[in-house]
Write a protein that holds these residues in place. Sequence first.
Motif, PDB file in Angstrom:
ATOM      1  N   PRO A 169       3.978  31.301-122.844  1.00 36.84           N
ATOM      2  CA  PRO A 169       3.286  32.595-122.876  1.00 36.84           C
ATOM      3  C   PRO A 169       2.414  32.746-124.121  1.00 36.84           C
ATOM      4  O   PRO A 169       2.628  32.111-125.155  1.00 36.84           O
ATOM      5  N   VAL A 188       3.779  41.977-126.083  1.00 38.76           N
ATOM      6  CA  VAL A 188       3.495  41.583-124.704  1.00 38.76           C
ATOM      7  C   VAL A 188       3.485  40.065-124.629  1.00 38.76           C
ATOM      8  O   VAL A 188       2.673  39.415-125.279  1.00 38.76           O
ATOM      9  N   GLY A 189       4.434  39.479-123.859  1.00 46.29           N
ATOM     10  CA  GLY A 189       4.426  38.052-123.578  1.00 46.29           C
ATOM     11  C   GLY A 189       3.817  37.831-122.202  1.00 46.29           C
ATOM     12  O   GLY A 189       4.326  38.358-121.217  1.00 46.29           O
ATOM     13  N   ARG A 190       2.717  37.065-122.120  1.00 43.72           N
ATOM     14  CA  ARG A 190       1.967  36.958-120.872  1.00 43.72           C
ATOM     15  C   ARG A 190       1.645  35.492-120.560  1.00 43.72           C
ATOM     16  O   ARG A 190       1.252  34.721-121.450  1.00 43.72           O
ATOM     17  N   ASN A 191       1.838  35.074-119.299  1.00 38.72           N
ATOM     18  CA  ASN A 191       1.363  33.788-118.792  1.00 38.72           C
ATOM     19  C   ASN A 191       0.906  33.973-117.359  1.00 38.72           C
ATOM     20  O   ASN A 191       0.804  35.107-116.869  1.00 38.72           O
ATOM     21  N   GLN A 224       4.001  39.097-116.968  1.00 36.13           N
ATOM     22  CA  GLN A 224       4.185  39.492-118.352  1.00 36.13           C
ATOM     23  C   GLN A 224       5.437  40.355-118.493  1.00 36.13           C
ATOM     24  O   GLN A 224       5.913  40.963-117.543  1.00 36.13           O
ATOM     25  N   LYS A 225       5.985  40.360-119.708  1.00 33.01           N
ATOM     26  CA  LYS A 225       7.094  41.220-120.085  1.00 33.01           C
ATOM     27  C   LYS A 225       6.765  41.851-121.432  1.00 33.01           C
ATOM     28  O   LYS A 225       5.997  41.293-122.226  1.00 33.01           O
ATOM     29  N   THR A 226       7.334  43.022-121.664  1.00 35.26           N
ATOM     30  CA  THR A 226       7.049  43.744-122.905  1.00 35.26           C
ATOM     31  C   THR A 226       8.348  44.098-123.617  1.00 35.26           C
ATOM     32  O   THR A 226       9.424  44.170-123.010  1.00 35.26           O
TER      33      THR A 226
END
Length: 835
Positions: free
Chosen positions: A251, A284-287, A291-293
């Motif tokens: 991410p 914010v972890g995004r790939n 995503q999850k916050t």
Amino acid sequence: MSLAVVLVLATMLISSHAADLTLFRRNHQPPTFDAYPFGETIVAGTRVTLICNTTRTPFIAWFYRPVGQTGSTGQNVVLSVLKNNFTVEPQKLIIPSFAKLYEFDYECSYQDPDNLNIARNGGFFTLYLAVAPEPIVFDTPNVNQSSTATLTCSTPAARPKPDYIEIHRASTLLARAQNVSTITHRISNVKLSDAGTYSCSAENKAGKGSGSSVLVVQTIPKVSSPNATQVTTPQGSSAALLCEATGIPDPVVQWLKDGVAFRQGSLLQLVDLKEVDTAKYTCVGRNDAGQKTLEINVFVQIPPGAPSVDEASTTKTNVTITLSWKQELDGYSPIVAYEVQYKASTDSTWMTSLNFTAKHTDTSFTVSGLDPYVNYDFRVSAMNALGASPHSNVSTIRTHPNAPRVGPTNLSNGTVGLQTAVVNWDLAVVQVVPPNEASILYYEVAYTFTSGQDVVESSKSTVSNTTKSLTLTQLAKGTTYEVAVYARNSGPYRSPPSNKIVIVTETSLPDAPTQLTVVSSTATTVNVSWMAPLDAGGLPILRYEVRYSVMGAGEVITEVVESSRLSYSIRGLGPARQYQITVWAVNAKGRSESVTAIARTQSSIVVYLKPVQPSDVTETSVTLTWDVDSGEMGREPTGYEIYFMADDGVSEGTVYVERGGPSVEYTLPRLKPETTYTVTVTPLENDNRGTTSQVRVTTKRLDSLSVELSSTTIDEGDVLQATCRTGLGALSPDPTVWSFDGDTPLSLTTASISVNVADAMNGQTLSCSFGSITGRSQVLTISSGGGGLSGGAIAGIVIGILLLIAIVILVVVCQMNRDSGHYGAKKASPDNRVV
């Protein structure tokens, strides 16, 4: 003339051995080979021989054209000019080694000897070059964990279509198909273990092909932080916020500040923190999978905000002020103290003392030792570990004035009536109003009366500062009051009282008793009751007088009833007579107005009812039993009147039971659950009524319902009988709500219903409800036209079968008669008529 074209495929082997395949075309109808219309797929290097057979005319020429081209002579090419590449004989065309450049539509022609015209055979053979299944296109998309992955393998260039096509993972066969160009394999609820390399292979006459692809399983990021979800730190300090994000693919981490993009990277370093840095920071972890916050609230501690004085909650006396305030902003650090400063509004110096420093949990403080009727200015500041707040806005508060030193004088009473009294007084004489007092604004008249052992202040009335008398109203009759008058100014205190006086209101005759009611009657007795007068005239009620006489004639008799009783039984009356009954209340002043009622005694033929007893009580029914004593002069009753009323005063009813006998049992149905009823039973003998008996009974609580069906298996169109019963087996109360499978309620509200059966009810349950209690039937099985026959249909079929049997028997008998020579014979009657 017929023409046949033969296609011979000769495969040239290394040993020069050839194998021929001859295909015939007849009646100008082209065959189909290997799924290609009008032709054949040929492996490269194969020797191909085309043979044109004719029985009447020698071979003329060979023609070819590009595959699929349409048109007539002129667009076709005579192959005889290409003898260097082809071997052309009168009836053969030989291609020594088939290659891509020989993919054509081929045709032979002949000459008709009758008209010397060249005729075409009317169709083409198409030769295609076989192509091995390469390249293989294998698509394995990137998919999210727990989703569905579709692996697709195709051989778009293969000709002919592959004999087989397969998808493998290592040595495991996942999918296989034949004679298709595309194959798919679906993986549901994809797991991380499904990631990896998958292979696809295919083969046709031209060779084999294979390919592989990697399935990537993506995971939504997981974010975590060693920091607490709330970080509180002093201004000027630093804070390091760490957010760790993992997932497939890796991410990207971004920080938001109050929802706005702020910085990139896992570590967020905040230095020299200020008030503006107080915010909600979101990692914010995004790939590609999502995503999850994660949220971290940062509070930068600063000195508190200024308090605000709450004047509405501030209280005061003539020498104290209790100041109240509100503290809305604590600077994210606990309040440790408040400082209250005050001064007289005319002074310039604020007074502060440790005595005025309140505990941090207090938001009020009392300043004492102040002067009456003086304006004071107040301000407050709050303190926490970071420092002190600004002062609040200045609030000016004035202490109350002292009470007037001089009150009114010479209080006396004027006219005193039943409920009124006039009082008079002299105004207070004030020469000079002192600075700590205020001018008299009004006078207050206070009066009390004695109730038992308690002295009760009945009322306070106020008049202007120039008024010297007042009429007291709404007093109680015959009551002693003590009256005093006070002077009042703008403060809460009153002057010393005037002299006190005592007044006693007048008394009167009592009001008439109310609600005179004939409770019951027999042949010789009438029982009456009444309510006490609303107004006793200010004196105790001494007694009640009850007078009665036969209507229109007879002796008038007066009875005396003590004041503590509100009912009387008049005895020794005559049967079947109408009496006028009058009641008075009497106090020391005399007798009130009267109240009158009419009563009728029963006939001498009277039955007496022994006490009614409830023998069985359910949620919605009560079973009553009683016995009858006819007495010496009475007879057994011909029926009974049962009157019942619930304590709520709403549910009531009357039931007439037409039966005699000395012992009776009757069940009152459809009552409310968990309700107390008063039930009165009166025996009847024609038009005569006997003595009543009364009982109170409470129905039981409704805990459950059940549905009783006439049958759970029933034919469509028949009538279904259903009954809703309580847990104790009684009928359900009104109103009962019916529905199928909790759907729209039916328009039926009784405990027992009849429903026409429809096929749509099959597999459903019938439920009944009262309030929040619901009961359900067993599942219904409906026999319809497709799944069963109704009783009427079965009867019709039986009758039809019997009629058919009768017809068959009749036909057989007739046939036997005809066979024996009797069928159709005519018999002559005695008078020679043919019958």
